[in-house]
Design a protein around this motif. Structure first.
Motif, PDB file in Angstrom:
ATOM      1  N   SER A  16     -39.705 -17.466  -0.679  1.00  0.00           N
ATOM      2  CA  SER A  16     -40.125 -18.859  -0.510  1.00  0.00           C
ATOM      3  C   SER A  16     -38.937 -19.804  -0.682  1.00  0.00           C
ATOM      4  O   SER A  16     -38.846 -20.820  -0.001  1.00  0.00           O
ATOM      5  CB  SER A  16     -41.226 -19.197  -1.509  1.00  0.00           C
ATOM      6  OG  SER A  16     -40.773 -18.997  -2.832  1.00  0.00           O
ATOM      7  N   GLU A  40     -47.941 -23.327   9.835  1.00  0.00           N
ATOM      8  CA  GLU A  40     -47.666 -22.282   8.854  1.00  0.00           C
ATOM      9  C   GLU A  40     -47.473 -20.911   9.502  1.00  0.00           C
ATOM     10  O   GLU A  40     -46.501 -20.212   9.227  1.00  0.00           O
ATOM     11  CB  GLU A  40     -48.807 -22.207   7.836  1.00  0.00           C
ATOM     12  CG  GLU A  40     -48.892 -23.435   6.953  1.00  0.00           C
ATOM     13  CD  GLU A  40     -50.009 -23.315   5.936  1.00  0.00           C
ATOM     14  OE1 GLU A  40     -50.702 -22.277   5.932  1.00  0.00           O
ATOM     15  OE2 GLU A  40     -50.186 -24.251   5.155  1.00  0.00           O
ATOM     16  N   GLN A  41     -48.419 -20.539  10.350  1.00  0.00           N
ATOM     17  CA  GLN A  41     -48.352 -19.223  10.979  1.00  0.00           C
ATOM     18  C   GLN A  41     -47.094 -19.073  11.825  1.00  0.00           C
ATOM     19  O   GLN A  41     -46.407 -18.054  11.771  1.00  0.00           O
ATOM     20  CB  GLN A  41     -49.599 -19.009  11.852  1.00  0.00           C
ATOM     21  CG  GLN A  41     -49.701 -17.604  12.412  1.00  0.00           C
ATOM     22  CD  GLN A  41     -49.782 -16.569  11.302  1.00  0.00           C
ATOM     23  OE1 GLN A  41     -50.627 -16.649  10.426  1.00  0.00           O
ATOM     24  NE2 GLN A  41     -48.873 -15.604  11.333  1.00  0.00           N
ATOM     25  N   ARG A  51     -47.898 -16.186   5.476  1.00  0.00           N
ATOM     26  CA  ARG A  51     -48.068 -17.624   5.306  1.00  0.00           C
ATOM     27  C   ARG A  51     -47.852 -18.068   3.860  1.00  0.00           C
ATOM     28  O   ARG A  51     -47.495 -19.228   3.617  1.00  0.00           O
ATOM     29  CB  ARG A  51     -49.469 -18.026   5.767  1.00  0.00           C
ATOM     30  CG  ARG A  51     -49.610 -18.091   7.267  1.00  0.00           C
ATOM     31  CD  ARG A  51     -51.030 -18.396   7.664  1.00  0.00           C
ATOM     32  NE  ARG A  51     -51.579 -19.478   6.891  1.00  0.00           N
ATOM     33  CZ  ARG A  51     -52.793 -19.507   6.358  1.00  0.00           C
ATOM     34  NH1 ARG A  51     -53.594 -18.492   6.541  1.00  0.00           N
ATOM     35  NH2 ARG A  51     -53.209 -20.528   5.662  1.00  0.00           N
ATOM     36  N   THR A  52     -48.072 -17.191   2.916  1.00  0.00           N
ATOM     37  CA  THR A  52     -47.981 -17.582   1.503  1.00  0.00           C
ATOM     38  C   THR A  52     -46.618 -18.185   1.125  1.00  0.00           C
ATOM     39  O   THR A  52     -46.574 -19.314   0.629  1.00  0.00           O
ATOM     40  CB  THR A  52     -48.331 -16.407   0.595  1.00  0.00           C
ATOM     41  OG1 THR A  52     -49.620 -15.911   0.980  1.00  0.00           O
ATOM     42  CG2 THR A  52     -48.358 -16.825  -0.841  1.00  0.00           C
ATOM     43  N   ARG A  55     -46.115 -21.527   2.837  1.00  0.00           N
ATOM     44  CA  ARG A  55     -46.871 -22.609   2.203  1.00  0.00           C
ATOM     45  C   ARG A  55     -46.149 -23.138   0.968  1.00  0.00           C
ATOM     46  O   ARG A  55     -46.021 -24.340   0.766  1.00  0.00           O
ATOM     47  CB  ARG A  55     -48.253 -22.101   1.788  1.00  0.00           C
ATOM     48  CG  ARG A  55     -49.282 -22.168   2.860  1.00  0.00           C
ATOM     49  CD  ARG A  55     -50.608 -21.679   2.347  1.00  0.00           C
ATOM     50  NE  ARG A  55     -51.201 -22.568   1.370  1.00  0.00           N
ATOM     51  CZ  ARG A  55     -51.833 -23.684   1.680  1.00  0.00           C
ATOM     52  NH1 ARG A  55     -51.928 -24.049   2.931  1.00  0.00           N
ATOM     53  NH2 ARG A  55     -52.350 -24.447   0.752  1.00  0.00           N
ATOM     54  N   GLU A  56     -45.673 -22.209   0.134  1.00  0.00           N
ATOM     55  CA  GLU A  56     -44.967 -22.625  -1.075  1.00  0.00           C
ATOM     56  C   GLU A  56     -43.731 -23.447  -0.731  1.00  0.00           C
ATOM     57  O   GLU A  56     -43.463 -24.471  -1.353  1.00  0.00           O
ATOM     58  CB  GLU A  56     -44.578 -21.407  -1.908  1.00  0.00           C
ATOM     59  CG  GLU A  56     -45.770 -20.779  -2.583  1.00  0.00           C
ATOM     60  CD  GLU A  56     -45.356 -19.668  -3.532  1.00  0.00           C
ATOM     61  OE1 GLU A  56     -44.154 -19.469  -3.744  1.00  0.00           O
ATOM     62  OE2 GLU A  56     -46.260 -18.995  -4.051  1.00  0.00           O
ATOM     63  N   LEU A  58     -43.241 -25.234   1.924  1.00  0.00           N
ATOM     64  CA  LEU A  58     -43.648 -26.540   2.440  1.00  0.00           C
ATOM     65  C   LEU A  58     -44.058 -27.471   1.309  1.00  0.00           C
ATOM     66  O   LEU A  58     -43.746 -28.669   1.327  1.00  0.00           O
ATOM     67  CB  LEU A  58     -44.801 -26.372   3.436  1.00  0.00           C
ATOM     68  CG  LEU A  58     -44.424 -25.705   4.764  1.00  0.00           C
ATOM     69  CD1 LEU A  58     -45.652 -25.521   5.640  1.00  0.00           C
ATOM     70  CD2 LEU A  58     -43.371 -26.535   5.489  1.00  0.00           C
ATOM     71  N   ARG A  59     -44.741 -26.923   0.304  1.00  0.00           N
ATOM     72  CA  ARG A  59     -45.152 -27.762  -0.820  1.00  0.00           C
ATOM     73  C   ARG A  59     -43.943 -28.303  -1.557  1.00  0.00           C
ATOM     74  O   ARG A  59     -43.917 -29.443  -2.005  1.00  0.00           O
ATOM     75  CB  ARG A  59     -46.042 -26.973  -1.783  1.00  0.00           C
ATOM     76  CG  ARG A  59     -47.334 -26.515  -1.165  1.00  0.00           C
ATOM     77  CD  ARG A  59     -48.023 -27.654  -0.492  1.00  0.00           C
ATOM     78  NE  ARG A  59     -49.063 -27.225   0.418  1.00  0.00           N
ATOM     79  CZ  ARG A  59     -50.256 -27.775   0.460  1.00  0.00           C
ATOM     80  NH1 ARG A  59     -50.533 -28.772  -0.348  1.00  0.00           N
ATOM     81  NH2 ARG A  59     -51.148 -27.340   1.319  1.00  0.00           N
ATOM     82  N   VAL A  69     -47.460 -33.838   3.713  1.00  0.00           N
ATOM     83  CA  VAL A  69     -48.642 -33.002   3.892  1.00  0.00           C
ATOM     84  C   VAL A  69     -49.856 -33.908   3.918  1.00  0.00           C
ATOM     85  O   VAL A  69     -50.047 -34.749   3.057  1.00  0.00           O
ATOM     86  CB  VAL A  69     -48.809 -31.962   2.757  1.00  0.00           C
ATOM     87  CG1 VAL A  69     -47.660 -31.010   2.735  1.00  0.00           C
ATOM     88  CG2 VAL A  69     -48.983 -32.632   1.430  1.00  0.00           C
TER      89      VAL A  69
ATOM     90  N   THR B  52     -53.713 -18.548  -6.475  1.00  0.00           N
ATOM     91  CA  THR B  52     -52.992 -19.219  -5.385  1.00  0.00           C
ATOM     92  C   THR B  52     -52.797 -20.723  -5.617  1.00  0.00           C
ATOM     93  O   THR B  52     -51.659 -21.196  -5.594  1.00  0.00           O
ATOM     94  CB  THR B  52     -53.695 -18.962  -4.050  1.00  0.00           C
ATOM     95  OG1 THR B  52     -53.831 -17.551  -3.876  1.00  0.00           O
ATOM     96  CG2 THR B  52     -52.914 -19.553  -2.910  1.00  0.00           C
ATOM     97  N   GLU B  56     -49.201 -22.825  -6.455  1.00  0.00           N
ATOM     98  CA  GLU B  56     -48.717 -23.992  -5.717  1.00  0.00           C
ATOM     99  C   GLU B  56     -48.485 -25.161  -6.658  1.00  0.00           C
ATOM    100  O   GLU B  56     -47.490 -25.866  -6.554  1.00  0.00           O
ATOM    101  CB  GLU B  56     -49.717 -24.372  -4.622  1.00  0.00           C
ATOM    102  CG  GLU B  56     -49.716 -23.396  -3.483  1.00  0.00           C
ATOM    103  CD  GLU B  56     -50.596 -23.860  -2.328  1.00  0.00           C
ATOM    104  OE1 GLU B  56     -51.084 -25.005  -2.376  1.00  0.00           O
ATOM    105  OE2 GLU B  56     -50.792 -23.064  -1.397  1.00  0.00           O
TER     106      GLU B  56
END
Lengths: 226, 226
Positions: A16, A40-41, A51-52, A55-56, A58-59, A69, B52, B56
């Motif tokens: 990540s 994400e995909q 994706r996990t 996602r992290e 992006l956060r 977001v 999850t 995040e």
DNA sequence: TTTGCCGATTTTGCATGCAAATCCGCCATC
DNA sequence: GATGGCGGATTTGCATGCAAAATCGGCAAA
């Protein structure tokens, strides 16, 4: 800057984190333009991950303001209005000025000598017109001042905020004569520091940064015409 | 402030966001003490969620400096040394001073009137010795100044940095006479603003914040002895 | 007694699955 | 022709499962 390495040698860090750094770099350099949707995909496929971790990443980027977001509506590269960019430049200018003042009063002789050495070395870069090398030096110069405040929290904040302007700073440097002028302004700052006049160092640093902002504004206006 | 609501009405926001806010609040108020390990599963159980959204939330907190993630070694509440706290206070003091100066030169008559109104209303809070109410007012007062700079980026940065000192600010306010003195300092700042003297407003704001830092230092020293 | 090693346990990091929300195109209706 | 509602497709948000890394305990050797 260390990206070539990240992709090859540094396969051991957190996935990540690597994705975050890669995306941050692409946004900062403009390869990912403002407003672009970050699926994400799609990103997961691109980085060969799930994706996990995406996602992290992006956060984390959202927390540093590089992306926006919108709940359940996806992530987009943060849209920077000219006003906002100018606000950011002004903020950086003020913070840099603050650092210059504090650094003047607090830096050790060793730190002063290091700064002088850095500054002296930059002369050849200007003569060669090497933008990349000058940009690297410039960063080192300013960060040396941050650290000379002997306030590590302030230094961290300054670096974090400054990093968000990377893309624009580099664009601005390529304005005509800007390299020359930048170094001349550094020279004036160094002189104030040498004289121990923190207030003057502060004013000159602020002017230096605002000059860069003005150069950038001209650059943006010019881009609009083209 | 909106926390009571978050737990009851606002069940529609993102789960990870609610967890982040809850944890940020607990760290800022000291309910979660520095160095405490934040186990993902444990937090997930506590919030009735899976790991999850907790993950995040923790990543976002890390980005804002409230927690530290050590790769594959878990997350802990960021450890604040006294030096670091003082560094943070000094940074906030300088930024607040900067905001006060800019605000003095840029605020609209309407903003000035709003600020005066706020300040006037605080008198009764001091007389009643209501720490919580004064803390709330205090935040509004300072944020009004941030916004009066008419630099939204700077205002955001100021709020973000200030929020990281919430816990210590509140502790400091409960020092003897601090409420009184705080308001007197605000008074002096208001006067400088009214006279349009940004430099003086800046100096007085810096002094105001550093006084708070000193009060906190005394508070910490006193705690050590106990 | 101390040091170092090895295995079991715990915890993190990532992949995947599923439900809900949003978006998009189509059709009916005005 | 424009507008509004409806159903499928897409995408996000969360839960869960699994493998790898780190931690901890005990045991053996110095």
């Amino acid at each position: 800057m260390t990206d070539g390495l990240d992709d090859t040698i540094e396969d051991r860090g957190l996935l990540s984190d690597r994705i975050r750094n890669a995306l941050a770099d692409e946004i900062a350099t403009g390869r990912l333009e403002a407003g672009a949707a970050l699926d994400e995909q799609q990103l997961a496929d691109r980085f060969g991950a799930s994706r996990t971790p995406v996602r992290e990443a992006l956060r984390q980027l959202a927390a540093s303001g590089l992306v926006e977001v919108r709940a359940r509506r996806g992530v987009v590269v943060a849209r920077m209005t000219p006003e906002r960019i100018m606000d950011m430049f002004e903020t950086v200018a003020e913070i840099e000025a603050m650092c210059a003042r504090l650094a003047t009063y607090r830096m050790t002789p060793l730190e002063r000598s290091h700064l002088i050495e850095l500054h002296d070395a930059s002369e050849t870069l200007v003569k060669k017109g090497d933008f990349d090398a000058y940009d690297t030096f410039n960063r080192a110069f300013h960060e040396a001042i941050y650290h000379a405040t002997h306030n590590s929290f302030l230094a961290e904040q300054a670096i974090a905020i400054r990093s968000r302007l990377t893309a624009f700073r580099r664009a601005q440097l390529q304005q005509e004569q800007r390299l020359d002028r930048s170094r001349a302004e550094h020279e004036a700052i160094m002189q104030a520091i040498a004289e121990g006049d923190g207030e003057m160092a502060s004013r000159r640093m602020r002017a230096h940064m605002l000059n860069a902002a003005t150069a950038l504004r001209r650059f943006i206006e010019a881009s609009k015409l083209a």
